[in-house]
Write an enzyme that holds these catalytic residues in place. Sequence first.
Site, PDB file in Angstrom:
ATOM      1  N   PHE A   1     -84.582 -36.825 -36.301  1.00  0.00           N
ATOM      2  CA  PHE A   1     -83.633 -37.876 -36.617  1.00  0.00           C
ATOM      3  C   PHE A   1     -83.505 -38.113 -38.114  1.00  0.00           C
ATOM      4  O   PHE A   1     -84.493 -38.218 -38.835  1.00  0.00           O
ATOM      5  CB  PHE A   1     -84.100 -39.166 -35.910  1.00  0.00           C
ATOM      6  CG  PHE A   1     -83.219 -40.352 -36.119  1.00  0.00           C
ATOM      7  CD1 PHE A   1     -83.563 -41.331 -37.046  1.00  0.00           C
ATOM      8  CD2 PHE A   1     -82.059 -40.513 -35.382  1.00  0.00           C
ATOM      9  CE1 PHE A   1     -82.754 -42.441 -37.234  1.00  0.00           C
ATOM     10  CE2 PHE A   1     -81.244 -41.629 -35.554  1.00  0.00           C
ATOM     11  CZ  PHE A   1     -81.588 -42.594 -36.491  1.00  0.00           C
TER      12      PHE A   1
ATOM     13  N   ASN B   1     -87.913 -48.242 -36.084  1.00  0.00           N
ATOM     14  CA  ASN B   1     -86.486 -48.050 -35.872  1.00  0.00           C
ATOM     15  C   ASN B   1     -86.404 -47.274 -34.553  1.00  0.00           C
ATOM     16  O   ASN B   1     -86.204 -46.073 -34.541  1.00  0.00           O
ATOM     17  CB  ASN B   1     -85.876 -47.247 -37.028  1.00  0.00           C
ATOM     18  CG  ASN B   1     -84.383 -46.979 -36.811  1.00  0.00           C
ATOM     19  OD1 ASN B   1     -83.718 -47.657 -36.043  1.00  0.00           O
ATOM     20  ND2 ASN B   1     -83.859 -45.973 -37.493  1.00  0.00           N
ATOM     21  N   PRO B   2     -86.605 -47.977 -33.455  1.00  0.00           N
ATOM     22  CA  PRO B   2     -86.754 -47.293 -32.166  1.00  0.00           C
ATOM     23  C   PRO B   2     -85.396 -46.846 -31.648  1.00  0.00           C
ATOM     24  O   PRO B   2     -84.370 -47.346 -32.109  1.00  0.00           O
ATOM     25  CB  PRO B   2     -87.322 -48.397 -31.271  1.00  0.00           C
ATOM     26  CG  PRO B   2     -86.708 -49.645 -31.812  1.00  0.00           C
ATOM     27  CD  PRO B   2     -86.579 -49.437 -33.296  1.00  0.00           C
TER      28      PRO B   2
END
Lengths: 247, 340
Positions: free
Chosen positions: B132, B241-242
């Site tokens: 990510f 920051n799930p």
Amino acid sequence: MRMSLWQAREDAEGVGRMRGHGGWCAGGEKSTQTSLLISPSCRFLLNVSGWRPVQKQVLLHRLVSAMSTWALLRFPAPLIRMCSGNWGLGLQEKPALLFPGMAATAVQVAGRKDYPALLPLNESELEEQFVKGHGPGGQATNKTSNCVVLKHVPSGIVVKCHQTRSVDQNRKIARKILQEKVDIFYNGENSRVHKEKLEAGRKKQAKKKRAKETLEKKKLLKELWEASQHVTEERTGADGVPGGFRE
Amino acid sequence: MKLWGRILWTLLSGSRGRRGVPQGWALNSWKPLSSLTGLLSAREVVSHWTQVFEQRGIPEAQESSEYIVAHVLGAKTFQSLRPVLWTKPLTPKQLQYIQELCSHRLQRMPVQYILGEWDFQGLSLKMEPPVFIPRPETEELVEWVLEEVAQRPTTVGAQGGPLILEVGCGSGAIALSLLNQLPESQVIAVDKGEAAVRLTHQNAQRLQLQDRIRIVPLDITSEGCWTHLLSWGPIDLVVSNPPYVFHKDMEQLAPEICSYEDLVALDGGEEGMDIITHILTLAPRLFNVSGSIFLEVDPRHPELVSSWLQSRPDLRLSLVAVRKDFCGRPRFLHVRKSAV
């Protein structure tokens, strides 16, 4: 003149806290009765004796002394701290105070030795533009346009910054550049940038002058030396000591 | 003319044998030969590729073009290039490299993966699919944590600074920027993705921060994972920051995201709350008397989180602050465990 009224409550640490948007709040003293409020234009201080005009240097000194030493290195901490405490779920209020970069300009330049610090920029007088059409934002978007356009409304000065690949850094740099431009705008010849340029120019001139003088001295010395050599040769020739080739 | 011919030859012969790139497109993507004349300076190349991207419907045509050209010329942004380089002619090698990178952009690869690096909070991090890519908003999450730490110095233990747990470390952006700006802190960074764990390791070493970070492959939704996390003592702060995208929104994500990033790092379940609730359930077990959780979330989550916390009084957590991002959307939450 227009002056926003600020509500300030002091917490147990004697630091002023504030609701509202824009402006500054600084609680310097620990005692509960002294509460320092600063008008949005940063030109007036309110204390127990009422509103009075304040010199820029005094204002900045008070602001800086209200902040911890650590905060001087980590710039936005104290002012944001003052304002974020009892916030709760204030979803309706626009938390302008919780936008980073607010105090950046004040603290960043406060430590400079040679010149009085620049007047800090007031966040409420700035308009910021980021990525247009950012979509849903956050994880759902992958945007790389990190250019920041920052406008100082009262003077109309606009700064565009795309120096780095980080929005955050660009915001900080844009504020710094804007602060200097605003300083020039309002202070003209007295602005710090201008003074620095003059000083640099003067130093350069002085250096040139010294170099020239040194060069002339060297030249003179050389001439003197050569002249003395010439005299020695003539004397030698008259005595008949070999050294001349005429014979 | 001779030079121009050489450049053209280099470019065409360079692209012919490239894997995965069909021969046809390379020629189609260039304008008619006559317009290549004079396409030699950085500015002109940017302009050319911007047009190409626009024609092919590639979003952020100009930005992508600028980042790629700047990167090839050794700068991070086009604006930060020395002005003389804007008009100086590019070498054939540079032109070829630019074309290679732009071909990836034509396949909708995110710029960060094309360049193999990106910046976050002043740190340069290696980027690699499918890990990510840190989003710009997340920098503000880090700023907030730093402000809070400054305000509330944690009890200094044997190792100093706060002990921070990051859930879902990805490339290591949050963990490493906290370590970098809090010299006394230690971080436990967990991620269930192996690629993420590897990349965080690499970035930690690049930045020489490997001594203060422990990177653990861990799925926090798994039973009893908290016992493992407690082996380093009580945690002071949890940051994350799930994955928080609502499942139904996943199909609207741009190709840049869908085709290249790990979707597991994005999908938060039906209401985007799955991982968030797991973190909030886990955290109280890890704290000592008190502790803080900082999360990045979807703008719809503040209310959802607030009501969920009310339904779980056993956790003794409360939502104490919501902070907006630079676009004015509620994006960050501060949840605190009360001491009482």
